[in-house]
Design a protein around this motif. Structure first.
Motif, PDB file in Angstrom:
ATOM      1  N   MET A 114     -63.103  63.827 -62.716  1.00 20.26           N
ATOM      2  CA  MET A 114     -63.321  65.095 -63.377  1.00 20.26           C
ATOM      3  C   MET A 114     -64.640  65.017 -64.123  1.00 20.26           C
ATOM      4  SD  MET A 114     -61.736  68.131 -63.747  1.00 20.26           S
ATOM      5  CE  MET A 114     -60.027  67.913 -63.387  1.00 20.26           C
ATOM      6  N   GLY A 115     -65.264  66.136 -64.305  1.00 21.25           N
ATOM      7  CA  GLY A 115     -66.554  66.202 -64.971  1.00 21.25           C
ATOM      8  C   GLY A 115     -66.458  66.065 -66.473  1.00 21.25           C
ATOM      9  N   SER A 116     -67.550  66.369 -67.125  1.00 26.56           N
ATOM     10  CA  SER A 116     -67.605  66.184 -68.575  1.00 26.56           C
ATOM     11  C   SER A 116     -67.930  67.472 -69.320  1.00 26.56           C
ATOM     12  CB  SER A 116     -68.647  65.114 -68.898  1.00 26.56           C
ATOM     13  OG  SER A 116     -69.919  65.528 -68.434  1.00 26.56           O
ATOM     14  N   ASN A 117     -67.591  68.621 -68.755  1.00 27.41           N
ATOM     15  CA  ASN A 117     -67.844  69.898 -69.394  1.00 27.41           C
ATOM     16  C   ASN A 117     -66.709  70.203 -70.371  1.00 27.41           C
ATOM     17  OD1 ASN A 117     -67.849  72.675 -70.018  1.00 27.41           O
ATOM     18  ND2 ASN A 117     -69.055  73.124 -68.207  1.00 27.41           N
ATOM     19  N   ALA A 118     -66.960  70.027 -71.655  1.00 26.71           N
ATOM     20  CA  ALA A 118     -65.917  70.207 -72.672  1.00 26.71           C
ATOM     21  C   ALA A 118     -65.500  71.672 -72.842  1.00 26.71           C
ATOM     22  CB  ALA A 118     -66.398  69.647 -74.008  1.00 26.71           C
ATOM     23  N   LYS A 119     -66.371  72.623 -72.524  1.00 25.97           N
ATOM     24  CA  LYS A 119     -66.045  74.046 -72.720  1.00 25.97           C
ATOM     25  C   LYS A 119     -64.914  74.501 -71.795  1.00 25.97           C
ATOM     26  CE  LYS A 119     -69.458  76.100 -75.281  1.00 25.97           C
ATOM     27  NZ  LYS A 119     -69.235  77.118 -76.263  1.00 25.97           N
ATOM     28  N   ILE A 120     -65.019  74.169 -70.498  1.00 26.75           N
ATOM     29  CA  ILE A 120     -64.005  74.637 -69.554  1.00 26.75           C
ATOM     30  C   ILE A 120     -63.042  73.524 -69.151  1.00 26.75           C
ATOM     31  CG2 ILE A 120     -65.458  76.489 -68.666  1.00 26.75           C
ATOM     32  CD1 ILE A 120     -65.841  74.837 -66.108  1.00 26.75           C
ATOM     33  N   GLY A 121     -63.232  72.338 -69.666  1.00 27.20           N
ATOM     34  CA  GLY A 121     -62.332  71.242 -69.361  1.00 27.20           C
ATOM     35  C   GLY A 121     -62.568  70.701 -67.974  1.00 27.20           C
ATOM     36  N   GLY A 122     -63.309  69.657 -67.854  1.00 28.14           N
ATOM     37  CA  GLY A 122     -63.626  69.078 -66.545  1.00 28.14           C
ATOM     38  C   GLY A 122     -64.986  69.532 -66.095  1.00 28.14           C
ATOM     39  N   GLY A 123     -65.011  70.552 -65.295  1.00 28.71           N
ATOM     40  CA  GLY A 123     -66.265  71.132 -64.858  1.00 28.71           C
ATOM     41  C   GLY A 123     -66.747  70.598 -63.530  1.00 28.71           C
ATOM     42  N   GLY A 124     -67.895  71.083 -63.118  1.00 29.04           N
ATOM     43  CA  GLY A 124     -68.458  70.769 -61.817  1.00 29.04           C
ATOM     44  C   GLY A 124     -67.931  71.743 -60.775  1.00 29.04           C
ATOM     45  N   PHE A 125     -68.612  71.788 -59.650  1.00 35.79           N
ATOM     46  CA  PHE A 125     -68.172  72.656 -58.566  1.00 35.79           C
ATOM     47  C   PHE A 125     -66.929  72.081 -57.925  1.00 35.79           C
ATOM     48  CE2 PHE A 125     -72.596  74.017 -58.755  1.00 35.79           C
ATOM     49  CZ  PHE A 125     -72.430  75.382 -58.716  1.00 35.79           C
ATOM     50  N   HIS A 126     -65.965  72.926 -57.655  1.00 38.67           N
ATOM     51  CA  HIS A 126     -64.805  72.535 -56.862  1.00 38.67           C
ATOM     52  C   HIS A 126     -65.047  72.954 -55.419  1.00 38.67           C
ATOM     53  CE1 HIS A 126     -60.878  72.748 -54.931  1.00 38.67           C
ATOM     54  NE2 HIS A 126     -60.581  71.735 -55.725  1.00 38.67           N
ATOM     55  N   HIS A 127     -65.413  74.233 -55.213  1.00 44.46           N
ATOM     56  CA  HIS A 127     -65.706  74.680 -53.859  1.00 44.46           C
ATOM     57  C   HIS A 127     -66.551  75.950 -53.872  1.00 44.46           C
ATOM     58  CE1 HIS A 127     -61.923  77.041 -54.592  1.00 44.46           C
ATOM     59  NE2 HIS A 127     -62.555  77.981 -53.887  1.00 44.46           N
ATOM     60  N   VAL A 128     -67.145  76.202 -52.735  1.00 42.97           N
ATOM     61  CA  VAL A 128     -67.813  77.457 -52.431  1.00 42.97           C
ATOM     62  C   VAL A 128     -67.038  78.054 -51.264  1.00 42.97           C
ATOM     63  CG1 VAL A 128     -69.932  78.521 -51.573  1.00 42.97           C
ATOM     64  CG2 VAL A 128     -70.056  76.650 -53.226  1.00 42.97           C
ATOM     65  N   ALA A 129     -66.756  79.344 -51.317  1.00 44.66           N
ATOM     66  CA  ALA A 129     -65.929  79.991 -50.293  1.00 44.66           C
ATOM     67  C   ALA A 129     -66.767  80.937 -49.441  1.00 44.66           C
ATOM     68  CB  ALA A 129     -64.788  80.766 -50.951  1.00 44.66           C
ATOM     69  N   ILE A 130     -66.491  80.905 -48.123  1.00 46.00           N
ATOM     70  CA  ILE A 130     -67.129  81.833 -47.197  1.00 46.00           C
ATOM     71  C   ILE A 130     -66.056  82.491 -46.331  1.00 46.00           C
ATOM     72  CG2 ILE A 130     -69.340  80.609 -47.144  1.00 46.00           C
ATOM     73  CD1 ILE A 130     -68.538  79.390 -44.463  1.00 46.00           C
ATOM     74  N   ARG A 131     -66.329  83.726 -45.891  1.00 48.58           N
ATOM     75  CA  ARG A 131     -65.459  84.419 -44.930  1.00 48.58           C
ATOM     76  C   ARG A 131     -66.259  84.542 -43.650  1.00 48.58           C
ATOM     77  NH1 ARG A 131     -61.055  86.758 -45.908  1.00 48.58           N
ATOM     78  NH2 ARG A 131     -61.537  87.339 -48.041  1.00 48.58           N
ATOM     79  N   VAL A 132     -65.652  84.121 -42.535  1.00 52.69           N
ATOM     80  CA  VAL A 132     -66.386  84.045 -41.275  1.00 52.69           C
ATOM     81  C   VAL A 132     -65.689  84.806 -40.163  1.00 52.69           C
ATOM     82  CG1 VAL A 132     -67.386  81.817 -41.919  1.00 52.69           C
ATOM     83  CG2 VAL A 132     -65.281  81.870 -40.583  1.00 52.69           C
ATOM     84  N   TYR A 133     -66.471  85.220 -39.188  1.00 54.03           N
ATOM     85  CA  TYR A 133     -65.949  85.936 -38.025  1.00 54.03           C
ATOM     86  C   TYR A 133     -65.321  84.963 -37.031  1.00 54.03           C
ATOM     87  CZ  TYR A 133     -65.843  88.681 -33.750  1.00 54.03           C
ATOM     88  OH  TYR A 133     -65.440  89.303 -32.605  1.00 54.03           O
ATOM     89  N   ASP A 134     -66.029  83.874 -36.712  1.00 55.84           N
ATOM     90  CA  ASP A 134     -65.528  82.893 -35.744  1.00 55.84           C
ATOM     91  C   ASP A 134     -65.092  81.639 -36.495  1.00 55.84           C
ATOM     92  OD1 ASP A 134     -65.052  81.034 -33.700  1.00 55.84           O
ATOM     93  OD2 ASP A 134     -66.639  81.865 -32.437  1.00 55.84           O
TER      94      ASP A 134
END
Length: 137
Positions: free
Chosen positions: A1-21
């Motif tokens: 887990m990250g070290s961002n005290a404001k949101i607890g943990g932090g860092g990217f978990h994922h980026v989401a995309i919607r695709v046709y194929d």
């Protein structure tokens, strides 16, 4: 887990995309870029998959996209790791951000999580993501 005290943990978990194929997209990211399947769920145009990019951060791919180029691309939202989704969404709300999905529990491919969504300052969709079970995602 990250070290961002404001949101607890932090860092990217994922980026989401919607695709046709969906199948071609999953093959590309898996076979060409080496991403590994972590979990998948749903069927047909409602299916989705989390692909580990190699460092525990994920690309989340949703089926059901439209064919052809999109003005803003295929990106849906970015997700930030948190160990306190409820507290973190209150920080966003207090800053005047619009909460679009209140904190809720969900199960992704059998893995329990807690999530919430809000709009950032320019309308970008931000998800707060917390693994809540024995298996982390």
């Amino acid at each position: 887990m990250g070290s961002n005290a404001k949101i607890g943990g932090g860092g990217f978990h994922h980026v989401a995309i919607r695709v046709y194929d969906f199948d071609a997209t999953v093959r590309f990211y898996s076979e060409v870029l080496g991403f590994q399947e972590k979990v998948r769920w749903g069927e047909g145009s409602s299916r989705a998959i989390m692909l580990d990019t190699g460092d525990g951060n994920y690309l989340e791919v949703f089926a059901g996209g439209t064919e052809g180029a999109k003005p803003e691309g295929a990106f849906l939202h970015l997700a930030l790791r948190s160990d306190d989704v409820d507290g973190a969404v209150e920080l966003a709300r207090a800053a005047g951000m619009e909460v679009t999905v209140e904190p809720k529990d969900a199960v992704l491919g059998g893995i329990p999580v807690r999530i919430a969504f809000f709009k950032g300052p320019d309308g970008e969709i931000i998800e707060l993501f917390q693994s809540t079970g024995d298996v982390s995602l």
